[in-house]
Scaffold this active site. Structure first.
Site, PDB file in Angstrom:
ATOM      1  N   LEU A   1     -51.912 -22.102   8.753  1.00  0.00           N
ATOM      2  CA  LEU A   1     -53.140 -22.362   9.516  1.00  0.00           C
ATOM      3  C   LEU A   1     -54.246 -21.373   9.153  1.00  0.00           C
ATOM      4  CD1 LEU A   1     -51.630 -23.196  13.007  1.00  0.00           C
ATOM      5  CD2 LEU A   1     -52.228 -24.744  11.153  1.00  0.00           C
ATOM      6  N   SER A   2     -53.996 -20.605   8.117  1.00  0.00           N
ATOM      7  CA  SER A   2     -54.978 -19.670   7.578  1.00  0.00           C
ATOM      8  C   SER A   2     -55.447 -18.602   8.562  1.00  0.00           C
ATOM      9  CB  SER A   2     -56.187 -20.387   6.974  1.00  0.00           C
ATOM     10  OG  SER A   2     -56.755 -19.521   6.013  1.00  0.00           O
ATOM     11  N   SER A   3     -54.490 -17.831   9.031  1.00  0.00           N
ATOM     12  CA  SER A   3     -54.851 -16.620   9.772  1.00  0.00           C
ATOM     13  C   SER A   3     -55.632 -15.680   8.858  1.00  0.00           C
ATOM     14  CB  SER A   3     -53.596 -15.923  10.297  1.00  0.00           C
ATOM     15  OG  SER A   3     -52.811 -15.410   9.243  1.00  0.00           O
TER      16      SER A   3
ATOM     17  N   ASP B   1     -60.219 -22.501   2.771  1.00  0.00           N
ATOM     18  CA  ASP B   1     -59.941 -21.943   4.096  1.00  0.00           C
ATOM     19  C   ASP B   1     -61.170 -21.252   4.680  1.00  0.00           C
ATOM     20  OD1 ASP B   1     -57.480 -22.776   3.295  1.00  0.00           O
ATOM     21  OD2 ASP B   1     -56.534 -20.796   3.330  1.00  0.00           O
TER      22      ASP B   1
ATOM     23  N   GLY C   1     -48.843 -17.133   8.750  1.00  0.00           N
ATOM     24  CA  GLY C   1     -47.906 -17.694   7.786  1.00  0.00           C
ATOM     25  C   GLY C   1     -47.466 -19.111   8.114  1.00  0.00           C
TER      26      GLY C   1
ATOM     27  N   HIS D   1     -53.909 -29.082  -3.051  1.00  0.00           N
ATOM     28  CA  HIS D   1     -53.874 -28.643  -4.454  1.00  0.00           C
ATOM     29  C   HIS D   1     -54.982 -29.322  -5.271  1.00  0.00           C
ATOM     30  CE1 HIS D   1     -50.145 -26.156  -4.537  1.00  0.00           C
ATOM     31  NE2 HIS D   1     -49.905 -26.846  -3.435  1.00  0.00           N
ATOM     32  N   THR D   2     -56.018 -29.748  -4.590  1.00  0.00           N
ATOM     33  CA  THR D   2     -57.180 -30.300  -5.281  1.00  0.00           C
ATOM     34  C   THR D   2     -58.263 -29.240  -5.457  1.00  0.00           C
ATOM     35  OG1 THR D   2     -57.798 -31.125  -3.104  1.00  0.00           O
ATOM     36  CG2 THR D   2     -56.918 -32.732  -4.652  1.00  0.00           C
ATOM     37  N   ASP D   3     -58.220 -28.177  -4.631  1.00  0.00           N
ATOM     38  CA  ASP D   3     -59.336 -27.206  -4.663  1.00  0.00           C
ATOM     39  C   ASP D   3     -59.476 -26.522  -6.025  1.00  0.00           C
ATOM     40  OD1 ASP D   3     -57.001 -25.711  -4.203  1.00  0.00           O
ATOM     41  OD2 ASP D   3     -57.908 -24.410  -2.672  1.00  0.00           O
TER      42      ASP D   3
HETATM   43  P1  ADP Z   1     -51.809 -17.691   6.556  1.00  0.00           P
HETATM   44  O1  ADP Z   1     -51.247 -19.018   6.150  1.00  0.00           O
HETATM   45  O2  ADP Z   1     -51.570 -17.426   8.010  1.00  0.00           O
HETATM   46  O3  ADP Z   1     -53.224 -17.505   6.141  1.00  0.00           O
HETATM   47  P2  ADP Z   1     -51.463 -15.566   4.666  1.00  0.00           P
HETATM   48  O4  ADP Z   1     -50.255 -15.001   4.020  1.00  0.00           O
HETATM   49  O5  ADP Z   1     -52.530 -16.133   3.814  1.00  0.00           O
HETATM   50  O6  ADP Z   1     -50.935 -16.625   5.750  1.00  0.00           O
HETATM   51  O7  ADP Z   1     -52.168 -14.439   5.548  1.00  0.00           O
HETATM   52  C1  ADP Z   1     -51.442 -13.746   6.548  1.00  0.00           C
HETATM   53  C2  ADP Z   1     -51.721 -12.263   6.464  1.00  0.00           C
HETATM   54  O8  ADP Z   1     -53.062 -11.991   6.912  1.00  0.00           O
HETATM   55  C3  ADP Z   1     -50.846 -11.446   7.388  1.00  0.00           C
HETATM   56  O9  ADP Z   1     -49.606 -11.150   6.793  1.00  0.00           O
HETATM   57  C4  ADP Z   1     -51.702 -10.198   7.597  1.00  0.00           C
HETATM   58  O10 ADP Z   1     -51.585  -9.332   6.495  1.00  0.00           O
HETATM   59  C5  ADP Z   1     -53.119 -10.761   7.614  1.00  0.00           C
HETATM   60  N1  ADP Z   1     -53.546 -11.050   8.992  1.00  0.00           N
HETATM   61  C6  ADP Z   1     -53.848 -12.260   9.519  1.00  0.00           C
HETATM   62  N2  ADP Z   1     -54.239 -12.144  10.814  1.00  0.00           N
HETATM   63  C7  ADP Z   1     -54.178 -10.831  11.125  1.00  0.00           C
HETATM   64  C8  ADP Z   1     -54.439 -10.069  12.315  1.00  0.00           C
HETATM   65  N3  ADP Z   1     -54.845 -10.637  13.441  1.00  0.00           N
HETATM   66  N4  ADP Z   1     -54.258  -8.732  12.249  1.00  0.00           N
HETATM   67  C9  ADP Z   1     -53.859  -8.154  11.123  1.00  0.00           C
HETATM   68  N5  ADP Z   1     -53.592  -8.810   9.980  1.00  0.00           N
HETATM   69  C10 ADP Z   1     -53.747 -10.134   9.967  1.00  0.00           C
HETATM   70 MG    MG Z   2     -53.907 -17.622   4.136  1.00  0.00          MG
END
Ligand code: ADP
Ligand code: MG
Length: 391
Positions: A134-136, A181, A131, A37-39
């Site tokens: 780890l910033s997917s 991220d 979720g 929460h510094t960004d």
């Molecule tokens: P996180 O902490 O993993 O970043 P977010 O809520 O910020 O969580 O982002 C997750 C969202 O990003 C997923 O619900 C989806 O909508 C999208 N997402 C991430 N990876 C993929 C993937 N491989 N294919 C499709 N959507 C993805």
């Molecule tokens: Mg995210």
């Protein structure tokens, strides 16, 4: 670790187009070592890219259309590149949520350019858990951005790719997140962290030395769902803005630890504790980099612990599952531990001697069972390289 995702993305593209990909790109998720929460307070963060990646396999088209498909949702989403401007941000509801990430990146990259009109098919697969904090999201954004930058010949630098990913997430998806991220996902290096100044985006690559010291970073995903949209995140941001306004500074980045006694006299207790977290956390990020350089990774444990206490007591964004994971890991021999990410759920990390990972993991698993919590997901991550072309 991303061998599976690479094979899956290739197969998916072949199913979609009947051809092998013209190229394959990937980008990693990230863990924030310290600086929470510094960004958005113009401060400092210190994340590293991890060895779980999102892979994009790309096929060329000649009709100016973009089609995206993911192993998460194999129904292709297709739109003309020329229509992206009409879609984002106003009509984003017409696009299924996950597809806003890759299509939003295409939109952000094309902004103000009409030269790049070659269409593309993108097949996406990932090893990054969704979720878990780890910033997917950054991984899918930066894998897409790297692929499109290359095939469209845009010649953007890494910082510009990070900004395009953030713009996609803020405007096309509608999530009010900072730049950390995406920067970690593009700038990551093996066994190094990214010390990032969120005011001027200056980034330094800092060797972590975990591998040489036989240390592992254990991620303890509590599986308590976190969401940006719930009130807590916005309330914390508002408290930070209030604190900065009372102190007459542009952002809390401009407040020093020495200023805190004076700050305490000027504001209510809750606002003060929010301010104190941000101000001390900024200092802890700076101290972590200094201690790493001077004393090495074994000496940063106390800073990780203090960061967790500050988030639990002052910023109040922890949950009992995160506290239990952190306390148990520490009691079982971790060098330091803290929740990571925005809070209200998600994951904690512990810095652990390689030979103790099994012990610490077993302790956390039994503590969760004894408390009646759902089993946590425990795994180690390695600081890794950022976005790149793989094939
Ligand atoms: P996180 O902490 O993993 O970043 P977010 O809520 O910020 O969580 O982002 C997750 C969202 O990003 C997923 O619900 C989806 O909508 C999208 N997402 C991430 N990876 C993929 C993937 N491989 N294919 C499709 N959507 C993805
Ligand atoms: Mg995210």
């Amino acid at each position: 670790m991303s061998a599976t995702a690479t094979a899956e993305a290739r197969t998916l593209l072949h199913e979609l187009t009947g051809r092998a990909p013209a190229g394959v790109w990937s980008a990693p998720g990230r863990v924030n070592l310290i600086g929470e929460h510094t960004d958005y307070n113009d401060g400092f963060v210190f994340p590293f890219a991890i060895d779980a990646r999102t892979v994009v396999a790309l096929g060329a088209r000649t009709d100016g259309r973009i089609r995206v498909v993911s192993t998460f949702d194999k129904t292709p989403v297709e739109v003309a590149l020329a229509d992206l401007d009409a879609l984002f941000p106003g009509r984003r509801d017409e696009v299924v949520e996950w597809a806003r990430y890759p299509l939003g990146v295409a939109w952000a990259l094309l902004d103000g350019r009409d030269a790049a009109t070659a269409g593309v098919d993108l097949a996406i697969a990932s090893d990054v858990p969704v979720g878990a904090g780890l910033s997917s999201s950054a991984a899918i954004e930066e894998a897409t951005a790297s692929a499109l930058d290359d095939v469209w010949g845009l010649g953007l630098d890494r910082i510009a790719l990070a900004h395009a990913g953030r713009r996609a997430e803020n405007e096309a998806v509608g999530a009010p997140t900072g730049i950390m991220d995406q920067m970690a996902s593009v700038l990551g290096r093996a066994d190094a962290g990214i010390f990032l100044d969120c005011r001027d985006f200056h980034a330094d690559t800092i060797p972590l030395g975990f591998a040489a010291a036989d240390l592992e970073v254990l991620v303890m995903d509590t599986r308590v769902a976190h969401a940006h949209s719930t009130g807590g995140y916005g309330e914390r941001r508002a408290a930070c803005e209030r604190g900065a306004a009372i102190l007459g500074v542009p952002a809390l980045r401009d407040v020093r630890v020495d200023d805190l006694p004076r700050a305490q006299e000027l504001m209510d207790d809750v606002t003060f504790r929010r301010v104190r977290h941000v101000v001390t956390e900024n200092q802890r990020v700076i101290d972590t980099v200094r201690v790493l350089r001077g004393q090495g990774p074994r000496a940063i444990g106390a800073l990780l612990d203090a960061s967790h206490a500050s988030m639990r007591d002052d910023f109040e964004i922890s949950v009992p599952e995160l506290d239990l994971a952190v306390e148990t890991a520490r009691a079982a021999g971790a060098i330091g531990a803290r929740m990571t990410g925005g809070g209200f759920g998600g994951a904690a990390i512990a810095l652990v001697d390689r030979e103790r990972v099994g012990e610490v993991s077993a302790a956390v698993t039994s503590a969760f069972a004894a408390a009646g919590y759902a089993a946590p997901h425990l795994f180690t991550v390695q600081p890794s390289d950022g976005a790149r072309r793989d094939a």
